[in-house]
Write a protein that holds these residues in place. Structure first.
Motif, PDB file in Angstrom:
ATOM      1  N   PHE A   1      23.156  10.494  72.633  1.00 31.32           N
ATOM      2  CA  PHE A   1      23.578  11.552  71.787  1.00 31.32           C
ATOM      3  C   PHE A   1      24.861  11.581  71.921  1.00 31.32           C
ATOM      4  CE2 PHE A   1      19.311  12.849  71.535  1.00 31.32           C
ATOM      5  CZ  PHE A   1      19.106  13.781  70.629  1.00 31.32           C
ATOM      6  N   GLY A   2      25.657  10.924  72.760  1.00 29.33           N
ATOM      7  CA  GLY A   2      27.349  10.860  73.110  1.00 29.33           C
ATOM      8  C   GLY A   2      27.805  12.041  73.376  1.00 29.33           C
ATOM      9  N   GLY A   3      27.128  12.818  74.180  1.00 29.62           N
ATOM     10  CA  GLY A   3      27.726  14.167  74.824  1.00 29.62           C
ATOM     11  C   GLY A   3      27.737  15.228  73.643  1.00 29.62           C
ATOM     12  N   ARG A   4      26.556  15.127  72.796  1.00 30.64           N
ATOM     13  CA  ARG A   4      26.699  16.237  71.329  1.00 30.64           C
ATOM     14  C   ARG A   4      26.208  17.428  72.194  1.00 30.64           C
ATOM     15  NH1 ARG A   4      22.420  15.089  66.477  1.00 30.64           N
ATOM     16  NH2 ARG A   4      22.215  17.245  65.761  1.00 30.64           N
ATOM     17  N   LEU A   5      26.886  18.582  71.656  1.00 31.56           N
ATOM     18  CA  LEU A   5      26.160  19.765  71.901  1.00 31.56           C
ATOM     19  C   LEU A   5      24.703  20.133  71.012  1.00 31.56           C
ATOM     20  CD1 LEU A   5      26.692  22.453  73.335  1.00 31.56           C
ATOM     21  CD2 LEU A   5      27.761  23.485  71.412  1.00 31.56           C
TER      22      LEU A   5
ATOM     23  N   PRO B   1      13.851  24.859  82.374  1.00 37.77           N
ATOM     24  CA  PRO B   1      15.123  24.118  82.584  1.00 37.77           C
ATOM     25  C   PRO B   1      15.079  23.080  83.194  1.00 37.77           C
ATOM     26  CG  PRO B   1      14.845  26.506  82.996  1.00 37.77           C
ATOM     27  CD  PRO B   1      13.598  26.116  82.589  1.00 37.77           C
ATOM     28  N   ASN B   2      14.040  22.641  84.140  1.00 39.59           N
ATOM     29  CA  ASN B   2      14.109  21.331  84.533  1.00 39.59           C
ATOM     30  C   ASN B   2      14.039  20.311  83.689  1.00 39.59           C
ATOM     31  OD1 ASN B   2      14.236  21.660  87.661  1.00 39.59           O
ATOM     32  ND2 ASN B   2      12.842  22.957  87.222  1.00 39.59           N
ATOM     33  N   ILE B   3      12.913  20.603  82.697  1.00 39.66           N
ATOM     34  CA  ILE B   3      12.614  19.496  81.790  1.00 39.66           C
ATOM     35  C   ILE B   3      13.899  19.450  80.571  1.00 39.66           C
ATOM     36  CG2 ILE B   3      11.087  19.125  79.552  1.00 39.66           C
ATOM     37  CD1 ILE B   3       9.028  20.449  80.727  1.00 39.66           C
ATOM     38  N   LEU B   4      14.559  20.229  80.345  1.00 41.92           N
ATOM     39  CA  LEU B   4      15.848  20.393  79.460  1.00 41.92           C
ATOM     40  C   LEU B   4      16.869  19.815  80.228  1.00 41.92           C
ATOM     41  CD1 LEU B   4      17.211  21.418  76.988  1.00 41.92           C
ATOM     42  CD2 LEU B   4      17.737  23.453  78.042  1.00 41.92           C
ATOM     43  N   TRP B   5      16.927  19.889  81.458  1.00 46.10           N
ATOM     44  CA  TRP B   5      18.030  19.158  82.315  1.00 46.10           C
ATOM     45  C   TRP B   5      17.772  17.728  82.270  1.00 46.10           C
ATOM     46  CZ3 TRP B   5      18.248  15.937  86.682  1.00 46.10           C
ATOM     47  CH2 TRP B   5      19.540  15.819  87.302  1.00 46.10           C
ATOM     48  N   SER B   6      16.456  17.390  82.224  1.00 44.64           N
ATOM     49  CA  SER B   6      16.067  15.889  82.536  1.00 44.64           C
ATOM     50  C   SER B   6      16.434  15.332  81.021  1.00 44.64           C
ATOM     51  CB  SER B   6      14.600  15.662  82.672  1.00 44.64           C
ATOM     52  OG  SER B   6      14.532  16.458  84.017  1.00 44.64           O
ATOM     53  N   LEU B   7      15.898  15.843  79.984  1.00 44.61           N
ATOM     54  CA  LEU B   7      16.488  15.390  78.699  1.00 44.61           C
ATOM     55  C   LEU B   7      17.823  15.054  78.384  1.00 44.61           C
ATOM     56  CD1 LEU B   7      13.865  17.595  76.516  1.00 44.61           C
ATOM     57  CD2 LEU B   7      13.625  15.087  77.002  1.00 44.61           C
ATOM     58  N   ALA B   8      18.674  16.194  78.768  1.00 41.13           N
ATOM     59  CA  ALA B   8      20.124  16.156  78.710  1.00 41.13           C
ATOM     60  C   ALA B   8      20.644  14.910  79.479  1.00 41.13           C
ATOM     61  CB  ALA B   8      20.653  17.536  78.851  1.00 41.13           C
ATOM     62  N   GLN B   9      20.140  14.779  80.562  1.00 41.75           N
ATOM     63  CA  GLN B   9      20.561  13.624  81.530  1.00 41.75           C
ATOM     64  C   GLN B   9      20.272  12.179  80.869  1.00 41.75           C
ATOM     65  OE1 GLN B   9      22.648  13.915  84.296  1.00 41.75           O
ATOM     66  NE2 GLN B   9      22.926  15.963  83.611  1.00 41.75           N
ATOM     67  N   LYS B  10      19.085  12.277  80.581  1.00 41.19           N
ATOM     68  CA  LYS B  10      18.423  10.942  80.075  1.00 41.19           C
ATOM     69  C   LYS B  10      19.238  10.619  78.836  1.00 41.19           C
ATOM     70  CE  LYS B  10      16.034   7.330  80.259  1.00 41.19           C
ATOM     71  NZ  LYS B  10      16.053   6.224  81.266  1.00 41.19           N
ATOM     72  N   LEU B  11      19.388  11.545  77.640  1.00 36.57           N
ATOM     73  CA  LEU B  11      19.852  11.062  76.266  1.00 36.57           C
ATOM     74  C   LEU B  11      21.593  11.624  75.995  1.00 36.57           C
ATOM     75  CD1 LEU B  11      16.849  12.527  74.398  1.00 36.57           C
ATOM     76  CD2 LEU B  11      17.083  10.314  75.119  1.00 36.57           C
ATOM     77  N   ASN B  12      21.866  12.204  77.154  1.00 38.96           N
ATOM     78  CA  ASN B  12      23.583  12.356  77.170  1.00 38.96           C
ATOM     79  C   ASN B  12      23.893  13.445  76.024  1.00 38.96           C
ATOM     80  OD1 ASN B  12      25.980  12.024  77.738  1.00 38.96           O
ATOM     81  ND2 ASN B  12      26.422  10.227  76.296  1.00 38.96           N
ATOM     82  N   PHE B  13      23.150  14.529  76.213  1.00 36.88           N
ATOM     83  CA  PHE B  13      23.885  15.644  75.469  1.00 36.88           C
ATOM     84  C   PHE B  13      23.861  16.784  76.192  1.00 36.88           C
ATOM     85  CE2 PHE B  13      19.136  15.864  74.847  1.00 36.88           C
ATOM     86  CZ  PHE B  13      19.011  17.304  75.479  1.00 36.88           C
ATOM     87  N   THR B  14      24.837  17.507  75.741  1.00 39.58           N
ATOM     88  CA  THR B  14      24.895  19.290  76.419  1.00 39.58           C
ATOM     89  C   THR B  14      24.116  20.095  75.778  1.00 39.58           C
ATOM     90  OG1 THR B  14      27.057  19.660  75.176  1.00 39.58           O
ATOM     91  CG2 THR B  14      27.197  18.353  77.329  1.00 39.58           C
TER      92      THR B  14
END
Length: 678
Positions: free
Chosen positions: A237-241, A271-284
């Motif tokens: 996601f290129g760091g997309r919010l 929150p653990n699932i959300l954090w995993s998605l954000a780390q894997k797909l590169n979004f905030t």
């Protein structure tokens, strides 16, 4: 949103048409193109994938109907099922919408080619797509050739999930710039140039350095796919919010709302699932709370509430909050594959100890007490008859005087009927004295009365041991109210004891009970759910039920967490579960990154992380309530101290006996006075 696919054969006139290879290329406007011009066919095929398609719809207007024959024929030869549809202006979208629903299935990619000259009609179509939330990751739109004005007018109408390719006519050399939708870091849809097409397949030597095409470039070139592979496109996601709605739900999403309005996760599974998605797909991500603070459902007017409404209105991108997947919600948002299966239960206050006012009668059932009463009367009668018969037959060793000593105070004549009645009553009373372990005033001198009396003594001993042991347990270990463990128990408690059912607005349980057409759910909705029983949070329901006859329906894991935090000894969680339902990640309709979410969540499940995170959260919640639980356990281990509450049944019997004796005394005095006046 599910569509149903239907294969439509190409019309015979189209199948038999033979495209000519001649003609001048005049692509804009389309109505000016020659009917036999092959260039339009080449342009459309240039914009479409180089393979057979599941289905393709060609939408045309009367002015461009002469172009559909060669195009449909060329595509059908490739194995594509071509569906033709005439557009009758922007106001025709209702019938066009029904047409798409009837012919497309979201399990496949489908393409719609718009052979329309009128820019207002095209923009009207995409405005309806926006207004009706008709975005879909499986639907691709193609506008082969148009003027630059279409691009500037379309971009504000497009939202993420609409995939469009537009050919913009180049007045300089008659070529077409290819633009396709892309998403920038702010989540905005932009039509960006990705290639160029010309009717000539020769390389073009440019005469001017001011041309936009590089010198000597091929006249047909794409620097990237017209329609990107969405899984690859959204792998970064290129760091997309990303905005994600969330509500405080300690087991799933333990949140803290700070004074500045920010919402911070403190713990929970999601929150653990959300954090995993954000780390894997590169979004905030940014957590936002819905104003009405409910999960959300569909209202009769078609709007949606809560977190579901935020996604439907595109005020958030996706939601991971233990969101239950229901058909109603799935009509306005898209769901990922389920990552957890919920079970529903009922929570009530812990059953209270029963009133001890009638503890002395509780060890035996009504049938046993009636049998004891009958046995006292029967035994008194039997012993009296045996003794009387023995006297009359002169086999008794008791002197045969005319009177007998009955209870040590009065001598009664046995020959009179009154003496017989008093003798019988005396024997019954004596049998009762034995039952309550008092002295036997009628000692038998012969074998027959002795045997009858001995059997009675043995019976009395057994009854005494059983009764005293059971009574002791009733007094020291209090009996409790019947717990509510099932829906049937709750319905019975609602009808007989006035229990109500607390629910949170906007939850799946309100829809479940309200929309049911019969059975126990309908019965509960009518008998136990009232306006005053709605609560805003589970904590409110758990607090109210301590002082009210109230039950609360919610997900089992959450209830384990809530009751542990507040003191598990105060509450009772029903042993039976019901209404098993899945939860998934809720996204905007047409969300193009659901497949990426599915793959990551599946990997988390296969690694056992989701189960581990949930067990860890349960353990943390139980730790918080451990001190309270230990104190409750110590209280239970102490020997109970008997109080007046334990003895109130004995005091009631004693008081009732004294009052009854006083009433009998008054009655005898009145009778005696009346006889003395006669």
């Amino acid at each position: 949103m599910r569509h149903y696919f239907r294969v439509v054969e190409v019309m015979p006139s189209v199948r038999e048409a033979t495209p000519s290879s001649g003609g001048n290329w005049t692509p804009f406007p389309l109505s000016a193109a020659a009917a036999g011009d092959r260039s339009l066919v080449d342009l459309v095929r240039f914009l479409l994938p180089k393979r057979s398609l599941a289905s393709l719809a060609v939408v045309y207007e009367p002015a461009t109907s002469h172009l559909i024959g060669p195009l449909a024929y060329s595509l059908s030869v490739m194995g594509t099922s071509v569906i033709l549809r005439e557009a009758r202006g922007a106001g025709d979208f209702d019938s066009f919408h029904r047409f798409l629903l009837a012919n497309f299935d979201q399990d496949f990619e489908h393409y719609v080619v718009l052979l329309i000259d009128d820019i207002d009609v095209i923009m009207g179509f995409f405005k309806q797509v926006r207004d009706r939330n008709f975005e879909s990751s499986r639907l691709r739109w193609v506008v082969p050739v148009q003027g630059p004005r279409l691009v500037t007018g379309l971009e504000p109408l497009l939202r993420e999930g609409t995939w469009l390719a537009v050919g913009v006519y180049d007045d300089d050399d008659g070529g077409v710039y290819v633009l396709s939708t892309r998403i920038n870091q702010n989540g905005e849809v932009k039509l960006l140039p990705i290639g160029y097409w010309s009717s000539s397949k020769e390389k073009v030597a440019l005469e001017s350095e001011n041309r936009k095409k590089p010198r000597g470039r091929s006249s047909r070139r794409l620097k990237e796919d017209v329609f990107p592979d969405l899984e690859a496109y959204y792998s970064d996601f290129g760091g997309r919010l990303m905005k994600t709605p969330a509500l405080n739900n300690p087991m799933w999403y333990n949140l803290e709302e700070r004074p500045d309005g920010t919402v911070v996760p403190l713990g929970g599974l999601d929150p653990n699932i959300l954090w995993s998605l954000a780390q894997k797909l590169n979004f905030t991500y940014q957590l936002v709370t819905p104003p009405d603070r409910v999960w959300g459902n569909l209202l009769p007017n078609g709007s949606a509430t809560g977190m579901v409404g935020m996604l439907a209105r595109r005020q958030g991108h996706f939601c991971i909050n233990g969101m239950s997947l229901t058909p109603t919600r799935a009509s306005v948002v898209d769901f990922s594959n389920p990552y957890f299966i919920h079970e529903t239960t009922i929570v009530t206050r812990a059953p209270r100890a029963k009133n001890r006012a009638f503890a002395i009668v509780e060890p035996f059932s009504l049938q046993v007490w009636l049998c004891l009463l009958a046995s006292v009367v029967f035994t008194g009668l039997a012993i009296f008859l045996v003794r009387s018969a023995a006297r009359k037959l002169r086999i008794s060793q008791i002197p045969l005087e005319k009177t007998s000593k009955i209870d040590g105070h009065e001598k009664l004549h046995l020959e009179t009927s009154s003496a017989w009645l008093k003798g019988f009553v005396g024997s019954v009373f004596n049998a009762f004295r034995c039952l309550v372990l008092q002295n036997d005033l009628q000692r038998a001198k012969l074998d027959a009365p002795r045997i009858a009396t001995l059997a009675w003594y043995f019976f009395v001993l057994i009854v005494y041991v059983v009764y005293s042991g059971t009574l002791t347990s009733f007094l020291t270990l209090p009996a409790f109210e019947k717990p509510i463990d099932s829906l049937e128990d709750l319905y019975e408690a609602a009808v007989e004891r006035g229990y109500g059912l607390a629910l949170r607005r906007g939850t799946v349980y309100v829809s479940l009970l309200r929309s049911s057409k019969g059975g126990i759910y309908t019965a509960l909705w009518k008998s136990a759910v009232h306006e005053e029983h709605y609560v805003k949070t589970p904590f409110e329901a758990l607090d109210r039920m301590l002082n009210q006859k109230l039950a609360f329906m919610d997900e089992t894991i959450s209830m384990r967490g809530y009751t542990n935090m507040l003191g598990s000894a105060k509450y009772h969680i029903g042993t039976q579960t019901f209404y098993t339902h899945p939860s998934g990640i809720a996204c905007q309709q047409g969300s193009p990154y659901i497949n990426n979410f599915n793959k990551i969540v599946m990997s988390l499940e296969e690694a056992g992380l989701i189960r581990k995170w949930l067990e860890d959260q349960l353990w943390l919640v139980e730790i918080k309530g451990r001190k309270r639980s230990l104190e409750e356990a110590r209280d239970k281990e102490r020997l109970p101290i008997l109080s007046l509450d334990h003895l109130q049944s004995a005091l009631i019997v004693f008081g009732a006996g004294q009052v009854l004796g006083l009433l009998v005394l008054v009655f005898e005095v009145i009778i005696g006075l009346s006889k003395s006046k006669m």
